[in-house]
Design a protein around this motif. Sequence first.
Motif, mmCIF file in Angstrom:
data_model
loop_
_atom_site.group_PDB
_atom_site.id
_atom_site.type_symbol
_atom_site.label_atom_id
_atom_site.label_comp_id
_atom_site.label_asym_id
_atom_site.label_seq_id
_atom_site.Cartn_x
_atom_site.Cartn_y
_atom_site.Cartn_z
ATOM 1 N N ARG A 177 0.838 -1.213 0.000
ATOM 2 C CA ARG A 177 0.000 0.000 0.000
ATOM 3 C C ARG A 177 0.868 1.256 0.000
ATOM 4 N NH1 ARG A 177 -2.593 -2.914 3.942
ATOM 5 N NH2 ARG A 177 -1.955 -1.477 5.582
ATOM 6 N N LYS A 178 1.889 1.284 0.867
ATOM 7 C CA LYS A 178 2.746 2.463 0.964
ATOM 8 C C LYS A 178 3.505 2.703 -0.336
ATOM 9 C CE LYS A 178 3.494 4.838 4.069
ATOM 10 N NZ LYS A 178 2.865 6.125 4.463
ATOM 11 N N SER A 238 2.625 1.773 -3.340
ATOM 12 C CA SER A 238 1.706 2.228 -4.392
ATOM 13 C C SER A 238 1.313 3.683 -4.183
ATOM 14 C CB SER A 238 0.464 1.329 -4.464
ATOM 15 O OG SER A 238 -0.342 1.482 -3.333
ATOM 16 N N GLU A 239 1.198 4.121 -2.928
ATOM 17 C CA GLU A 239 0.932 5.540 -2.635
ATOM 18 C C GLU A 239 2.081 6.411 -3.144
ATOM 19 O OE1 GLU A 239 0.394 6.091 1.561
ATOM 20 O OE2 GLU A 239 -1.380 4.824 1.633
ATOM 21 N N THR A 240 3.304 5.939 -2.922
ATOM 22 C CA THR A 240 4.483 6.685 -3.345
ATOM 23 C C THR A 240 4.500 6.844 -4.856
ATOM 24 O OG1 THR A 240 5.715 5.811 -1.454
ATOM 25 C CG2 THR A 240 7.014 6.720 -3.267
ATOM 26 N N LEU A 298 1.946 9.428 -5.961
ATOM 27 C CA LEU A 298 2.277 10.804 -5.620
ATOM 28 C C LEU A 298 3.341 11.397 -6.537
ATOM 29 C CD1 LEU A 298 2.279 10.591 -1.731
ATOM 30 C CD2 LEU A 298 0.545 11.620 -3.198
#
Length: 84
Positions: free
Chosen positions: A75-76, A78-80, A83
Amino acid sequence: MNQAKTQIKNFISRFITTHDLQEDEDIFTLGFVNSMFAMQLVLFLEQEFKINIENEDLDFDNFRTINAMANFLERKLSETVLLR
């Protein structure tokens, strides 16, 4: 994510030498985590996978099992990507 699971398990195994931790075993319930180890685990994840773990990420459910940590990392990461 299999490589991430292997890296996480290898890290944890340096501290938990008396138990062959499985991917779905809860390290908190098993009594393997103290506050120092929890901090080391967070720092390991940040440094090894180049992520920032925010205060809102510090939920026990993100760190209970190797599977949970791998899912959290996914999850982290994919967020990166989103962004950028």
